[in-house]
Design a protein around this motif. Structure first.
Motif, PDB file in Angstrom:
ATOM      1  N   ARG A 249      65.071  30.173 128.097  1.00  0.00           N
ATOM      2  CA  ARG A 249      63.624  29.903 128.145  1.00  0.00           C
ATOM      3  C   ARG A 249      63.178  29.205 126.857  1.00  0.00           C
ATOM      4  NH1 ARG A 249      62.370  31.817 132.848  1.00  0.00           N
ATOM      5  NH2 ARG A 249      62.876  33.947 133.526  1.00  0.00           N
ATOM      6  N   ALA A 250      63.760  29.583 125.723  1.00  0.00           N
ATOM      7  CA  ALA A 250      63.431  28.921 124.464  1.00  0.00           C
ATOM      8  C   ALA A 250      63.891  27.465 124.485  1.00  0.00           C
ATOM      9  CB  ALA A 250      64.075  29.662 123.296  1.00  0.00           C
ATOM     10  N   ALA A 251      65.075  27.210 125.039  1.00  0.00           N
ATOM     11  CA  ALA A 251      65.563  25.833 125.141  1.00  0.00           C
ATOM     12  C   ALA A 251      64.648  25.007 126.034  1.00  0.00           C
ATOM     13  CB  ALA A 251      66.993  25.819 125.675  1.00  0.00           C
ATOM     14  N   ALA A 252      64.188  25.596 127.135  1.00  0.00           N
ATOM     15  CA  ALA A 252      63.269  24.891 128.033  1.00  0.00           C
ATOM     16  C   ALA A 252      61.954  24.581 127.328  1.00  0.00           C
ATOM     17  CB  ALA A 252      63.016  25.727 129.284  1.00  0.00           C
ATOM     18  N   SER A 253      61.491  25.516 126.515  1.00  0.00           N
ATOM     19  CA  SER A 253      60.258  25.307 125.773  1.00  0.00           C
ATOM     20  C   SER A 253      60.413  24.178 124.752  1.00  0.00           C
ATOM     21  CB  SER A 253      59.861  26.607 125.052  1.00  0.00           C
ATOM     22  OG  SER A 253      58.715  26.413 124.256  1.00  0.00           O
ATOM     23  N   THR A 254      61.582  24.104 124.128  1.00  0.00           N
ATOM     24  CA  THR A 254      61.857  23.018 123.189  1.00  0.00           C
ATOM     25  C   THR A 254      61.883  21.681 123.919  1.00  0.00           C
ATOM     26  OG1 THR A 254      63.161  24.501 121.788  1.00  0.00           O
ATOM     27  CG2 THR A 254      63.509  22.143 121.479  1.00  0.00           C
ATOM     28  N   LEU A 255      62.540  21.626 125.052  1.00  0.00           N
ATOM     29  CA  LEU A 255      62.592  20.390 125.838  1.00  0.00           C
ATOM     30  C   LEU A 255      61.204  19.924 126.248  1.00  0.00           C
ATOM     31  CD1 LEU A 255      65.698  21.198 128.055  1.00  0.00           C
ATOM     32  CD2 LEU A 255      65.509  19.249 126.497  1.00  0.00           C
ATOM     33  N   ALA A 256      60.294  20.861 126.472  1.00  0.00           N
ATOM     34  CA  ALA A 256      58.936  20.498 126.904  1.00  0.00           C
ATOM     35  C   ALA A 256      58.229  19.635 125.860  1.00  0.00           C
ATOM     36  CB  ALA A 256      58.122  21.757 127.192  1.00  0.00           C
ATOM     37  N   ARG A 257      58.649  19.718 124.604  1.00  0.00           N
ATOM     38  CA  ARG A 257      58.049  18.869 123.571  1.00  0.00           C
ATOM     39  C   ARG A 257      58.358  17.384 123.804  1.00  0.00           C
ATOM     40  NH1 ARG A 257      57.671  21.498 117.614  1.00  0.00           N
ATOM     41  NH2 ARG A 257      56.983  23.584 118.222  1.00  0.00           N
ATOM     42  N   TRP A 258      59.343  17.116 124.626  1.00  0.00           N
ATOM     43  CA  TRP A 258      59.739  15.735 124.923  1.00  0.00           C
ATOM     44  C   TRP A 258      59.267  15.266 126.296  1.00  0.00           C
ATOM     45  CZ3 TRP A 258      65.211  17.203 123.004  1.00  0.00           C
ATOM     46  CH2 TRP A 258      65.390  16.813 121.660  1.00  0.00           C
ATOM     47  N   ASN A 259      58.443  16.033 126.969  1.00  0.00           N
ATOM     48  CA  ASN A 259      58.061  15.666 128.338  1.00  0.00           C
ATOM     49  C   ASN A 259      57.452  14.270 128.426  1.00  0.00           C
ATOM     50  OD1 ASN A 259      59.042  17.936 129.591  1.00  0.00           O
ATOM     51  ND2 ASN A 259      57.062  18.965 129.771  1.00  0.00           N
ATOM     52  N   ASP A 260      56.755  13.845 127.375  1.00  0.00           N
ATOM     53  CA  ASP A 260      56.119  12.527 127.430  1.00  0.00           C
ATOM     54  C   ASP A 260      57.102  11.394 127.131  1.00  0.00           C
ATOM     55  OD1 ASP A 260      56.492  12.948 124.734  1.00  0.00           O
ATOM     56  OD2 ASP A 260      54.461  12.389 124.134  1.00  0.00           O
ATOM     57  N   ALA A 261      58.370  11.731 126.916  1.00  0.00           N
ATOM     58  CA  ALA A 261      59.386  10.698 126.674  1.00  0.00           C
ATOM     59  C   ALA A 261      60.050  10.235 127.971  1.00  0.00           C
ATOM     60  CB  ALA A 261      60.449  11.223 125.709  1.00  0.00           C
ATOM     61  N   LYS A 262      59.592  10.738 129.108  1.00  0.00           N
ATOM     62  CA  LYS A 262      60.165  10.341 130.398  1.00  0.00           C
ATOM     63  C   LYS A 262      60.184   8.817 130.540  1.00  0.00           C
ATOM     64  CE  LYS A 262      59.446  10.734 135.396  1.00  0.00           C
ATOM     65  NZ  LYS A 262      58.559  11.218 136.475  1.00  0.00           N
ATOM     66  N   ASP A 263      61.346   8.296 130.882  1.00  0.00           N
ATOM     67  CA  ASP A 263      61.550   6.867 131.114  1.00  0.00           C
ATOM     68  C   ASP A 263      61.399   6.012 129.855  1.00  0.00           C
ATOM     69  OD1 ASP A 263      61.989   7.341 133.828  1.00  0.00           O
ATOM     70  OD2 ASP A 263      59.853   7.199 134.297  1.00  0.00           O
ATOM     71  N   ALA A 264      61.382   6.631 128.676  1.00  0.00           N
ATOM     72  CA  ALA A 264      61.300   5.860 127.417  1.00  0.00           C
ATOM     73  C   ALA A 264      62.704   5.399 127.026  1.00  0.00           C
ATOM     74  CB  ALA A 264      60.669   6.715 126.311  1.00  0.00           C
TER      75      ALA A 264
END
Length: 279
Positions: A249-264
């Motif tokens: 769950r912590a790893a998923a929370s960390t990944l969420a910081r990059w959600n706006d990088a989709k398709d970048a």
């Protein structure tokens, strides 16, 4: 059936490429254009898939339907297909936990036959050869295996129980994806103190360490919108098994910081680390 018609839900980067491989042994591959983005339409055209206007048309024409969509949508997609009376083989190939795979089987059966699936590896393009793991009724898994004979998609059937393929997929993802998150945190921490290159050199002297592949951090950031939900699914699976889910769950929370990088696609290592520090 020698050459079935296959429906793909939906032609994302993985779905379109997998469907194109299935076309080798299928009469045709169809996808539903209703509600899909221009990017999906472009991918479908690139891989030679045939558009149909509505989901009922796809369900009516398809002998086999392959579901490859974001994990959160898997059950809604299955309910929609079931609602249109689909009576063929439904391949639930999303990164979901075994409990959800079993619920989906309950929605579609007995009208349809459900095969549990899990893709391990990158989309089958540019020489990549992912494996589609399968579990479920033998006659149905055999049909799916035949679809991919002689293609870049390898198949392996694990057993007759729906949920086995999903369990393998998420068990692997829990390690592989969390490991990539830990690399980003370790290199980000080292960078704050000006020793990131030294850390990478240390790792490069130890064979097989993900730390020696810092360029993958940007690729992780671009995929974060998909990987986070997969790790949440894996965390649910851990909790159901009585194992601690907090790390995933912590790893998923960390990944969420990059959600706006989709398709970048042009994201650099520095950009990715900066986004991690300043979400």
């Amino acid at each position: 059936m020698d050459q079935p018609t296959v429906g793909i839900l939906h032609p994302g980067s993985m779905g379109a490429a997998v469907a194109a491989c299935a076309a080798t042994n299928a009469a045709s591959i169809v996808w539903c254009e209703a509600g899909r983005s221009p990017a999906s339409a472009a991918r479908a055209a690139q891989f030679g898939l045939t558009a149909v206007a509505t989901l009922p048309e796809l369900a009516d024409r398809s002998d086999i339907v392959i579901s490859l969509c974001p994990p959160a949508a898997a059950e809604d997609v299955a309910r929609d297909v079931a609602g249109h009376g689909f009576a063929g083989v439904y391949v639930e190939a999303n990164a979901i936990n075994p409990e959800r795979a079993a619920r989906i089987a309950g929605v579609l059966e007995p009208t349809a036959t459900v095969v549990d699936g899990g893709v391990v590896g990158s989309p089958p393009v540019r020489g990549k050869t992912p494996t589609l793991y399968l579990s479920g009724p033998t006659a149905a898994t055999t049909q799916v295996e035949k679809l991919f004979v002689g293609t870049a998609v390898r198949t392996k059937t694990l057993g007759i129980e729906v949920g086995q393929a999903s369990a393998l997929k998420l068990a692997y993802a829990s390690f592989q994806k969390t490991s990539r998150v830990l690399v980003a945190l370790a290199i980000g921490l080292a960078r704050e103190h000006g020793v990131d290159q030294e850390l990478i050199e240390v790792a490069s002297r130890r064979g097989g360490s993900y730390l020696s592949e810092p360029e993958y951090i940007a690729k992780t950031a671009v995929r974060a919108w998909r990987w986070g939900p997969e790790l949440e699914e894996a965390a649910d699976m851990l909790a159901a098994a009585g194992l601690p889910p907090e790390m995933l769950r912590a790893a998923a929370s960390t990944l969420a910081r990059w959600n706006d990088a989709k398709d970048a696609r042009e994201l650099t290592l520095a950009d990715a680390l900066n986004r991690l520090v300043q979400p």
